[in-house]
Design an enzyme around this catalytic site. Structure first.
Site, PDB file in Angstrom:
ATOM      1  N   SER A   1       0.839  -1.203   0.000  1.00 55.05           N
ATOM      2  CA  SER A   1       0.000   0.000   0.000  1.00 55.05           C
ATOM      3  C   SER A   1       0.867   1.242   0.000  1.00 55.05           C
ATOM      4  O   SER A   1       2.078   1.178   0.215  1.00 55.05           O
ATOM      5  CB  SER A   1      -0.935  -0.009   1.216  1.00 55.05           C
ATOM      6  OG  SER A   1      -0.295   0.548   2.337  1.00 55.05           O
TER       7      SER A   1
ATOM      8  N   TYR B   1       1.391   3.341   2.093  1.00 52.04           N
ATOM      9  CA  TYR B   1       2.088   3.602   3.357  1.00 52.04           C
ATOM     10  C   TYR B   1       3.344   2.752   3.516  1.00 52.04           C
ATOM     11  O   TYR B   1       4.093   2.928   4.460  1.00 52.04           O
ATOM     12  CB  TYR B   1       1.158   3.306   4.539  1.00 52.04           C
ATOM     13  CG  TYR B   1      -0.115   4.101   4.494  1.00 52.04           C
ATOM     14  CD1 TYR B   1      -0.119   5.443   4.879  1.00 52.04           C
ATOM     15  CD2 TYR B   1      -1.299   3.538   4.041  1.00 52.04           C
ATOM     16  CE1 TYR B   1      -1.275   6.193   4.809  1.00 52.04           C
ATOM     17  CE2 TYR B   1      -2.464   4.279   3.985  1.00 52.04           C
ATOM     18  CZ  TYR B   1      -2.447   5.609   4.365  1.00 52.04           C
ATOM     19  OH  TYR B   1      -3.590   6.339   4.300  1.00 52.04           O
ATOM     20  N   LYS B   2       3.536   1.788   2.603  1.00 47.96           N
ATOM     21  CA  LYS B   2       4.643   0.851   2.765  1.00 47.96           C
ATOM     22  C   LYS B   2       5.754   1.190   1.765  1.00 47.96           C
ATOM     23  O   LYS B   2       5.572   2.044   0.897  1.00 47.96           O
ATOM     24  CB  LYS B   2       4.146  -0.587   2.533  1.00 47.96           C
ATOM     25  CG  LYS B   2       2.906  -0.935   3.343  1.00 47.96           C
ATOM     26  CD  LYS B   2       3.185  -0.895   4.830  1.00 47.96           C
ATOM     27  CE  LYS B   2       2.042  -1.375   5.704  1.00 47.96           C
ATOM     28  NZ  LYS B   2       0.735  -0.784   5.469  1.00 47.96           N
ATOM     29  N   ILE B   3       6.892   0.460   1.849  1.00 45.80           N
ATOM     30  CA  ILE B   3       7.996   0.843   0.959  1.00 45.80           C
ATOM     31  C   ILE B   3       7.713   0.442  -0.493  1.00 45.80           C
ATOM     32  O   ILE B   3       8.343   0.956  -1.396  1.00 45.80           O
ATOM     33  CB  ILE B   3       9.377   0.317   1.426  1.00 45.80           C
ATOM     34  CG1 ILE B   3       9.414  -1.201   1.398  1.00 45.80           C
ATOM     35  CG2 ILE B   3       9.766   0.861   2.774  1.00 45.80           C
ATOM     36  CD1 ILE B   3      10.836  -1.724   1.427  1.00 45.80           C
ATOM     37  N   VAL B   4       6.778  -0.472  -0.719  1.00 47.53           N
ATOM     38  CA  VAL B   4       6.333  -0.792  -2.087  1.00 47.53           C
ATOM     39  C   VAL B   4       4.827  -0.554  -2.137  1.00 47.53           C
ATOM     40  O   VAL B   4       4.098  -1.044  -1.283  1.00 47.53           O
ATOM     41  CB  VAL B   4       6.610  -2.268  -2.441  1.00 47.53           C
ATOM     42  CG1 VAL B   4       6.048  -2.602  -3.826  1.00 47.53           C
ATOM     43  CG2 VAL B   4       8.101  -2.568  -2.403  1.00 47.53           C
TER      44      VAL B   4
END
Ligand SMILES: Cc1ncc(COP(=O)(O)O)c(C=O)c1O
Length: 438
Positions: free
Chosen positions: A223, A225-228
């Site tokens: 998502s 909010y994540k690094i990917v």
């Protein structure tokens, strides 16, 4: 009356004015305006948007792109490409792109046989989504306390196992990784399934192997909010064909994943009712590129953290977060525990005064879904309360978190380390015998 109707029907059948060719010609369902809307969402400047519009407006898109991973007629859809890249990077046989990390967990738990009357051991610190899905499928989340790594404490897992336990969820939190060497033997000994939740640590490794590939199934949130990830997405990985099939069945109950979607079940447990958690082609178009960049992102992020840690001095009142594998930490956060919340408050003021992006929860903080005791309504339903996992309660209140950035250069790292040392020197006692940072 009936005779009249028959006559009308016969007239219609013999009519020469039957519909032969539709003349209406509309505009494509999806075209230039939708593409421009996407470009706006990316945040391109007005000048760039103008340039892009002049470029795409000349293209004839016919009926417009088909943005679902479904009978597209393409050699490979973007979702299939995303899954292929995931299989290659993680070195697994099967990967399923889904609509969120929660969808990934739901698919994985059902695949693993988690259901009504069963129990799953979840970490005290992680995120609500994990235990939430355990409850969603009718099972009971049982919370395991953490150690000074802020991950599930392997020494405390075994005593929580009952004859209803079917799975463990080692959750790799905030860029860190679980102690998989200690957790896996417990699962094997008790014949439990292991579903790894890697939502917060995509790209983290333990002893050189990606987290998500130790257990039976690995789940990722892909998502924004994540690094990917650019929006909302998720990923399930596994090496087990049946687990892949069962997870696919939950995530895609239309059966598109089957060689013959209408065939009878090939074995007991292959087919059951499910949902539509398909990843969208729009999301996959972003994520396939991002996933390819992930190893380089993690390498940069990890190097920044190590550069800073290596320069930090030991202090008597400070315990650095234990890293279960310092080489495998994703590295976007630096964390340590001051002896008390009061000392933490002073350190926090010093760090912030020096321009360092740091936070501590402290006492009387508002509820937070990253720790078990605030996971309402699960807490109420399963009789969970603060005090059940005392180490998590204590550490979560006083952990100081510093946000790092993968693009810091060597000089940035030197500066940050210098100002952390300066702040700690003001509030704490330098001590070579105190725990080292790495
Ligand atoms: C540990 C953990 N598991 C699961 C999830 C759920 O992922 P998503 O928001 O993609 O559904 C998150 C999201 O932050 C998470 O941190």
């Amino acid at each position: 009356m009936a005779k009249q109707r028959d006559t009308q029907r016969a007239a219609l059948r013999s009519s020469t004015t039957a519909v032969t060719r539709i003349q209406a010609k509309g505009k494509p369902k999806i075209g230039v305006e939708e593409f421009m809307s996407l470009c706006e969402r990316f945040g391109f400047s007005k000048a760039t948007l103008k340039k892009l519009r002049t470029m795409v407006v000349k293209e004839d898109w016919g009926q417009g792109p088909f943005l679902a991973n479904y009978y597209s007629g393409l050699k490979e859809t973007k979702v299939q490409a995303f899954e292929r890249v995931a299989r290659t990077i993680f070195g697994v046989n099967y990967a399923i792109g889904v609509s969120s990390g929660t969808a990934a967990l739901h698919s994985a738990f059902v695949a693993a046989g988690v259901g009504p009357g069963t129990e799953v051991i979840c970490p005290a610190i992680g995120f609500f989504a994990t235990a939430n899905v355990v409850d969603l499928v009718g099972a009971k989340p049982v919370f395991c306390d953490v150690d000074e790594s802020l991950h599930m404490d392997p020494a405390k897992v075994e005593r929580l196992i009952t004859d209803r336990t079917v799975a463990l969820v080692p959750t790799h939190v905030m860029g860190g990784v679980c102690d998989m060497d200690a957790i896996m033997p417990v699962a094997l000994k008790h014949n439990l399934k292991v579903v790894e939740d890697c939502a917060q640590s995509c790209g983290g490794t333990y002893k050189g192997k990606y987290v998500g590939t130790f257990g039976d199934l690995g789940c990722f949130s892909i998502s924004a909010y994540k690094i990917v990830g650019g929006g909302e997405g998720g990923l399930v990985v596994t090496n087990d064909k049946r687990l892949w099939e069962r997870a696919s069945q939950l995530a895609e109950c239309g059966g598109l994943w089957r060689p013959d979607r209408f065939a009878l079940p090939r074995y007991e447990g292959e087919l059951f009712t499910g949902t539509n958690y398909r990843m969208s082609e729009l999301e996959a178009a972003i994520d396939v590129v991002q996933l390819k960049k992930m190893p380089a992102t993690v390498k940069r992020s990890h190097a920044v953290k190590m550069r800073i840690l290596k320069r930090l001095k030991p202090f008597r009142e400070i315990t650095p977060q234990v890293l279960n594998d310092p080489d495998g930490d994703v590295g976007y956060l630096l964390r340590f525990f001051p002896e008390t919340v009061e000392l933490g408050q002073k350190i926090l003021e010093g760090l912030r005064g020096r321009g360092i992006n740091a936070a501590m929860r402290g006492k009387n903080a508002p509820p937070d879904w990253h720790i078990y005791c605030y996971m309402y309504p699960l807490t109420q339903k399963h009789g969970v309360r603060r005090g059940d996992c005392p180490v998590a309660d204590d550490l979560f209140d006083r952990v100081i978190t510093i946000w790092l950035n993968q693009w810091y250069n060597a000089a940035d790292c030197r500066q940050i380390a210098h100002y952390i040392n300066a702040t700690l020197s003001e509030c704490c006692t330098p001590d070579q015998k105190a725990p080292q940072w790495c």
